[in-house]
Write a protein that holds these residues in place. Structure first.
Motif, PDB file in Angstrom:
ATOM      1  N   GLU A  49      -7.723   4.251  -1.672  1.00 27.18           N
ATOM      2  CA  GLU A  49      -7.733   2.788  -1.638  1.00 27.18           C
ATOM      3  C   GLU A  49      -6.479   2.245  -0.969  1.00 27.18           C
ATOM      4  OE1 GLU A  49      -8.183  -1.267  -1.960  1.00 27.18           O
ATOM      5  OE2 GLU A  49      -9.611   0.359  -1.806  1.00 27.18           O
ATOM      6  N   SER A  50      -5.320   2.858  -1.253  1.00 24.19           N
ATOM      7  CA  SER A  50      -4.057   2.413  -0.662  1.00 24.19           C
ATOM      8  C   SER A  50      -4.067   2.588   0.851  1.00 24.19           C
ATOM      9  CB  SER A  50      -2.889   3.193  -1.276  1.00 24.19           C
ATOM     10  OG  SER A  50      -2.820   2.994  -2.666  1.00 24.19           O
ATOM     11  N   ILE A  51      -4.532   3.750   1.337  1.00 22.21           N
ATOM     12  CA  ILE A  51      -4.585   4.011   2.780  1.00 22.21           C
ATOM     13  C   ILE A  51      -5.625   3.111   3.442  1.00 22.21           C
ATOM     14  CG2 ILE A  51      -5.186   5.744   4.531  1.00 22.21           C
ATOM     15  CD1 ILE A  51      -4.107   7.879   2.534  1.00 22.21           C
ATOM     16  N   ARG A  52      -6.786   2.961   2.760  1.00 20.15           N
ATOM     17  CA  ARG A  52      -7.867   2.142   3.312  1.00 20.15           C
ATOM     18  C   ARG A  52      -7.435   0.681   3.441  1.00 20.15           C
ATOM     19  NH1 ARG A  52     -11.128  -1.412   2.683  1.00 20.15           N
ATOM     20  NH2 ARG A  52     -10.171  -1.943   0.699  1.00 20.15           N
ATOM     21  N   LEU A 112      -6.166   9.934  -9.185  1.00 22.79           N
ATOM     22  CA  LEU A 112      -5.069   9.698  -8.251  1.00 22.79           C
ATOM     23  C   LEU A 112      -5.557   9.719  -6.801  1.00 22.79           C
ATOM     24  CD1 LEU A 112      -2.134  11.716  -9.862  1.00 22.79           C
ATOM     25  CD2 LEU A 112      -2.707   9.309 -10.124  1.00 22.79           C
ATOM     26  N   ALA A 113      -6.563  10.550  -6.518  1.00 22.79           N
ATOM     27  CA  ALA A 113      -7.129  10.597  -5.163  1.00 22.79           C
ATOM     28  C   ALA A 113      -7.749   9.250  -4.794  1.00 22.79           C
ATOM     29  CB  ALA A 113      -8.169  11.709  -5.066  1.00 22.79           C
ATOM     30  N   SER A 148       0.827  -1.206   0.000  1.00 22.24           N
ATOM     31  CA  SER A 148       0.000   0.000   0.000  1.00 22.24           C
ATOM     32  C   SER A 148       0.866   1.263   0.000  1.00 22.24           C
ATOM     33  CB  SER A 148      -0.950   0.003   1.198  1.00 22.24           C
ATOM     34  OG  SER A 148      -0.242  -0.144   2.404  1.00 22.24           O
ATOM     35  N   THR A 149       1.958   1.256   0.773  1.00 20.71           N
ATOM     36  CA  THR A 149       2.872   2.407   0.784  1.00 20.71           C
ATOM     37  C   THR A 149       3.509   2.582  -0.591  1.00 20.71           C
ATOM     38  OG1 THR A 149       3.383   2.034   3.122  1.00 20.71           O
ATOM     39  CG2 THR A 149       4.912   3.417   1.897  1.00 20.71           C
TER      40      THR A 149
END
Length: 286
Positions: A279-282, A273-274, A236-237
């Motif tokens: 999605e990555s943070i979630r 991109l948002a 995710s990072t």
């Protein structure tokens, strides 16, 4: 420890920058798309093979049951590269890269069909936001428009890339990432070889320096550094850092191709991109 983290972060950012050169190179190289991808795959496979030999990595396919997965993965990666470069040729670097960069949200939508993960309604909302972003990107939704065709090729490329990643993740997680990349580049070069006999590549001599950059810098070094970085960061990072790819690509295209993005590109691109960052943070929290 802090210095090591900074060093790893710089390597991940460098990898992202190198991979993002694919946008400007794909649009700039004056050869048929299939020819470009054949050279990218063949030379990329050679460079990656030399790297694997240097690192004494195991190149063998461990089980015959893994072979179909690796072959299908290679075919999907080849389809992703070819359609992505068509997207770049038909539209521009900004539209091509941003439409292809919908793949993280597409991956999230498709993942329940490949793994035991449950369907999450938030992914439908993110997909809707992506579609709104795509709609804003397109100057006019006319299927005769080359920009719209480019965006559609970019979306298809994103689907191929998402499927490839999901298939590999499920079946061959025990393989070294660089070895997989080398095997798949080799498969692509074999499948696309007939194109070398039918398509015009007469000006290859003038384009070869750029082909070398694409195969060595973008494909072999960029992807190898990115895969190496996954040892030190969560996926995710890495995905969040990876969202800078279209931004790097647009900046490179501005300086080297004189491509100036429109206001719609900034708005639609920011929305896409948002959703990737959300999605990555979630997924990290989950």
């Amino acid at each position: 420890m802090k210095n090591q983290h900074t060093s790893h972060l710089l390597i991940l950012t460098l990898a992202t920058l190198l991979i993002s050169t694919s946008g400007a190179l794909g649009r700039f190289i004056d050869l048929p798309t299939t020819i470009i991808i054949w050279w990218r795959a063949a030379l990329g496979a050679l460079f990656l093979y030399l790297y694997c030999r240097h690192k004494k990595l195991n190149l063998k396919i461990r089980s015959i049951s893994d072979l179909p997965t690796i072959v299908i993965g290679g075919l999907l990666l080849g389809s992703h590269w070819v359609t992505y470069f068509y997207a770049l040729k038909l539209s521009n670097v900004a539209l091509g890269m941003l439409s292809m960069f919908t793949f993280p949200v597409i991956t999230a939508l498709l993942e329940p069909f490949f793994t035991k993960s449950k369907f999450n309604p938030i992914h439908v909302l993110l997909a809707i936001l992506v579609l709104i972003g795509i709609y804003i990107l397109a100057p006019e939704f006319n299927f005769e428009s080359s920009h719209v065709k480019g965006i559609l090729f970019g979306l298809f490329s994103a689907v191929c890339y998402a499927l490839r990643n999901l298939i590999l993740k499920r079946h061959v997680a025990t393989y070294n990432g660089t070895v997989l990349m080398m095997q798949q580049a080799l498969i692509i070069s074999i499948v696309l070889l007939p194109a070398m006999f039918f398509l015009d590549s007469s000006n290859i001599k003038t384009q070869f320096p750029y082909i070398i950059i694409l195969a060595l810098v973008t494909t072999a070094i960029g992807h190898s550094l990115f895969i190496k970085s996954l040892k030190y960061f969560s996926v995710s990072t890495a995905s969040i850092i990876g969202t800078t790819q279209p931004i790097f690509g647009i900046i490179i295209a501005f300086f080297f191709l004189n491509e100036i993005p429109t206001l719609n590109t900034f708005i639609g691109g920011s929305l896409i991109l948002a959703t990737v960052i959300i999605e990555s943070i979630r997924s990290k929290k989950g």
